[in-house]
Design an enzyme around this catalytic site. Structure first.
Site, short mmCIF file in Angstrom:
data_model
loop_
_atom_site.label_atom_id
_atom_site.label_comp_id
_atom_site.label_asym_id
_atom_site.label_seq_id
_atom_site.Cartn_x
_atom_site.Cartn_y
_atom_site.Cartn_z
CG ASP A 1 -2.24 0.75 0.97
OD1 ASP A 1 -2.29 1.55 0.02
OD2 ASP A 1 -3.19 0.59 1.77
CG HIS B 1 -8.13 5.00 3.89
ND1 HIS B 1 -6.80 5.37 3.80
CD2 HIS B 1 -8.33 4.03 2.97
CE1 HIS B 1 -6.23 4.65 2.85
NE2 HIS B 1 -7.13 3.82 2.33
CD GLU C 1 -3.09 5.26 1.50
OE1 GLU C 1 -2.57 4.11 1.45
OE2 GLU C 1 -4.05 5.60 0.79
CG HIS D 1 -3.49 3.05 5.42
ND1 HIS D 1 -4.79 2.87 5.81
CD2 HIS D 1 -3.41 2.57 4.16
CE1 HIS D 1 -5.48 2.32 4.82
NE2 HIS D 1 -4.66 2.11 3.80
CD GLU E 1 -7.01 -0.22 3.38
OE1 GLU E 1 -5.83 -0.38 2.98
OE2 GLU E 1 -7.68 0.80 3.13
ZN LIG Z 1 -5.06 1.33 1.90
#
Ligand SMILES: [Zn+2]
Length: 298
Positions: free
Chosen positions: A36, A144, A38, A132, A163
């Site tokens: 990912d 998020h 972030e 993140h 996530e």
């Molecule tokens: Zn993500």
């Protein structure tokens, strides 16, 4: 006589190499890496992670460098097959021309299992890079869950997860341990709630959701490489974490009209003004359905 001796030696050598050649090849060691953006060191703003942001080209290179650091670490620990899954936004961020051997790359979205596409039970370990914190965190950079604008929280069997948690259970459903996660301190703390002895590589310290104190990319890469090698070697000590079945997913939206639309899907029940829930007898079926809810209910 001399030629007979040489012939004999040659035969012995041939026999030796033939037997060496016939020996069983070493077992493949397969490592899966989900990347990912972030949680990459230096990332603090959506302008750096959005394909239309003016800083995006710089930060996709840094994302690729952190992915490569994990590839190098997995290879140091003996990985023979490494599959990298681009897991951010469009899933078309990583620069394949810069990817280190022996990795292969999965890119683009739509793929039903999203950040975990390509993983199966033949993998010895999974690695999360650039992860993140969850939507309801309030503490991690760009926190998020799935969709930065529509999802307020996700609960799996009553536990709020991000996530990382969703994906740990997906790997767990396939019997694969997640052995390393990198990101800021909030992302790692969340993941440690599910996998206490995971190798955590903190590449930045978040100051809330929009600022951080970051390591230089070179230092972050060194820590990721060393941590990944350690984590892959420790894979036997780190257990897969499947969710108990049947599994209940509850999604809280930021806007009640999204819950109203989601409620129209058979098997989905409304559990509050902003929330819906459903139950799945198979974790990965539920995982794929949650992705549909956060990707297509807008
Ligand atoms: Zn993500």
């Amino acid at each position: 006589m001399r030629s007979v001796v040489i012939f004999g030696v040659a035969l012995t050598c041939l026999a030796f190499f033939a037997s060496a050649g016939a020996a069983a090849p070493p077992d493949p060691l397969k490592v899966f890496i989900s990347v990912d953006m972030e949680g990459v060191s230096g990332v603090v703003d959506g302008d750096q992670t959005s394909a239309t942001g003016h800083d995006y080209e710089r930060f996709r290179k840094l994302m690729t460098a952190e992915a490569n650091a994990a590839v190098d670490g997995a290879r140091d620990a003996g990985a023979t097959h490494i599959l990298v899954n681009d897991s951010h936004g469009s899933h078309r961020n990583l620069l394949i021309e810069e990817l280190h051997a022996p990795a292969e790359l999965i890119s683009n979205n739509i793929k039903p299992t999203g950040m975990m596409a390509g993983l199966d039970a033949s993998y010895a370990a999974a690695i999360f890079i650039g992860y993140h914190a969850k939507a309801s965190s309030g503490e991690g950079v760009l926190a998020h869950t799935g969709n930065g604008t529509t999802i307020a929280d996700l609960r799996i069997n009553g536990r709020s997860v991000g996530e990382g948690g969703m994906n740990i259970h997906a790997a767990g459903a396939m019997g694969v341990p997640v052995v390393l996660a990198s990101g800021d301190q909030a992302a790692i703390a969340e993941i440690r709630e599910l996998v206490p002895n995971i190798e955590g590589v903190q590449v930045k310290e978040a100051f809330g959701t929009a600022a951080a104190r970051s390591l230089r990319p070179e230092d972050a890469a060194r820590l990721i490489r060393e941590g990944t090698a350690r984590a892959v070697r420790r894979r036997g000590e780190i257990k897969p974490v499947p969710a108990s079945l049947p599994v209940r997913f509850e999604v809280s939206f930021t806007d009640p009209s999204l819950a109203l639309m989601a409620e129209q899907i058979p098997t989905v029940e409304r559990t509050g003004s902003h929330a819906v829930a459903f139950v799945a007898d198979d974790y990965l079926k539920g995982y794929r359905f949650v992705r549909v809810l956060y990707k297509f209910i807008q």
